[in-house]
Motif scaffolding. Structure first.
Motif, PDB file in Angstrom:
ATOM      1  N   LYS A   8     -31.546   8.808  36.569  1.00 24.28           N
ATOM      2  CA  LYS A   8     -31.255   9.339  37.898  1.00 24.28           C
ATOM      3  C   LYS A   8     -29.932   8.816  38.476  1.00 24.28           C
ATOM      4  O   LYS A   8     -29.598   9.094  39.620  1.00 24.28           O
ATOM      5  CB  LYS A   8     -32.401   9.042  38.870  1.00 24.28           C
ATOM      6  N   TYR A  27     -25.903  18.233  33.008  1.00 27.08           N
ATOM      7  CA  TYR A  27     -27.193  18.073  33.690  1.00 27.08           C
ATOM      8  C   TYR A  27     -28.279  18.909  33.023  1.00 27.08           C
ATOM      9  O   TYR A  27     -29.376  18.404  32.729  1.00 27.08           O
ATOM     10  CB  TYR A  27     -27.087  18.465  35.164  1.00 27.08           C
ATOM     11  N   SER A  44     -30.382  12.940  37.556  1.00 32.33           N
ATOM     12  CA  SER A  44     -29.319  13.232  38.508  1.00 32.33           C
ATOM     13  C   SER A  44     -27.978  12.907  37.850  1.00 32.33           C
ATOM     14  O   SER A  44     -27.790  11.810  37.321  1.00 32.33           O
ATOM     15  CB  SER A  44     -29.486  12.408  39.787  1.00 32.33           C
TER      16      SER A  44
END
Length: 391
Positions: free
Chosen positions: A310, A329, A343
């Motif tokens: 993340k 991503y 993330s």
């Protein structure tokens, strides 16, 4: 990456004034003259520009060229540096050779005689910047994709986790060289035009979000082919810099009456950056960036893995390809367990993000304990640098 800091706390560079090339150049039209760093702007005809590089495969091997670049940077031509009153932060690759490190110490302390120096990895500076911006986070994964290679490096509490470091031998240089080969095979011999084709790459290439769909589109005829672009090459007389023809001005027959030299680009636009994600497409038996990210995190303790997924940070020049962040991503997300958050962030300026981290580090109250002073070096030699710099 070089950052200079005066003793009184005033910086020569409060922000990056410019990003210059760490190399020398020779032009075919002025072979007797060598241009250094930002002197490339003085080259009237950059066609056939010959690069003289101090670094090969990411390692500093030509000290003569590097000295000339530093003399140009530190001397009267750019920023007149008072070495005896100046600290320097200078970056080097991960797992650098000890012989190169020793030569670096000698040049910084014995030749230039800086007051103090800090040798550090680029990722450490980027991680420092990220943690300053996100104080609640303890972990981040820095993906640094530059000229010669790409590094994936996990940092926890400011310390790199060596078991998770991955290097991919794919960078901007390989992409430019491969584009030169494709264009030379299909249209026009450009193997000597590194400078021009590198600009073509930066102007027209992008990272596809659906490679196979774009490949089908690139095979269509006429206006249905939304990927095709015509690039006007510079002649360095009336056209100083190449550019893409506006879509409404493109001639589908490919025959222009203006005398402009045109490159017609279709699947090259997205096939070249695809090498970053899937090097095996051109026979390089290495993992791509998304797979390497997952591999890096999986080498770390299981309880730490969610924190790295993340906090993925993209830096380096290759991040500037349109669509790069979104594609990284989506592929990392598809390779990661569904119960983990993913993330991927990209700084506003991923090229100078490392520099900004170094500036922040030099403002740290503990900075004087991070550096090696010239007095320390003269008393203890290379051993003090080995002890202080965790490279």
């Amino acid at each position: 990456c070089t950052i200079l800091k005066k003793t009184e706390g005033k910086y020569f560079f409060s922000s990056p004034l410019s990003v210059i090339s760490n190399c020398q150049f020779r032009s075919k039209t002025a072979r007797l003259k060598t241009f250094t760093a930002n002197q490339i702007d003085e080259v009237k005809d950059p066609s056939g520009l010959f690069y003289i590089l101090p670094f090969q495969k990411g390692y500093l091997v030509n000290w003569d060229v590097q000295r000339k670049v530093w003399d140009h940077l530190f001397g009267k031509e750019m920023y007149k540096v008072d070495f005896a009153d100046t600290d320097i932060i200078i970056t080097e690759p991960y797992f650098n050779f000890s012989s190169i490190q020793e030569s670096m110490n000698e040049i910084l302390f014995e030749e230039y005689q800086f007051q103090a120096a800090l040798r550090v990895n680029t990722g450490a500076l980027s991680a420092h910047k990220y943690f300053q911006e996100n104080p609640s986070e303890l972990c981040c994964l820095v993906v640094d994709s530059g000229y010669s290679f790409t590094h994936i490096v996990p940092y926890c509490r400011g310390k790199k986790q060596k078991e998770g470091i991955v290097r991919i031998n794919v960078g901007g240089k390989l992409l430019t060289n491969h584009l030169k080969e494709i264009i030379s095979y299909r249209q026009l011999h450009v193997m000597d035009e590194t400078h021009v084709i590198n600009q073509v790459k930066e102007d027209v290439c992008y990272v596809s979000q659906n490679f196979y769909k774009d490949m089908e589109t690139a095979q269509l005829k006429g206006e249905e082919n939304s990927i095709m672009r015509d690039y006007v090459l510079p002649d360095f007389s009336t056209i100083k810099k190449g550019f893409c023809k506006p879509l409404e001005e493109m001639v589908l027959s490919g025959k222009y009456k203006t005398g402009e030299q045109i490159l017609r680009l279709t699947n090259e636009r997205f096939a070249i950056p695809e090498i970053l994600l899937h090097p095996s497409d051109i026979g390089i038996q290495e993992m791509g960036i998304p797979e390497s990210i997952v591999y890096s995190v999986q080498n770390l303790p299981e309880e730490m893995q969610p924190h790295f997924f993340k906090n993925i940070v993209l830096t380096g020049g290759n991040t500037l390809f349109s669509g790069y962040r979104d594609r990284v991503y989506s592929e990392v997300r598809s390779l990661t367990p569904t119960d983990y958050d993913v993330s991927v962030s990209m700084p506003e300026n991923p090229v100078t993000y490392c520099w900004e981290g170094g500036k922040l580090m030099s403002e740290n109250a503990d900075f004087e304990h991070m550096v090696v002073t010239r007095e320390d070096y003269e008393e203890n030699g290379h051993s003090i640098c080995e002890d202080k710099f965790d490279i």
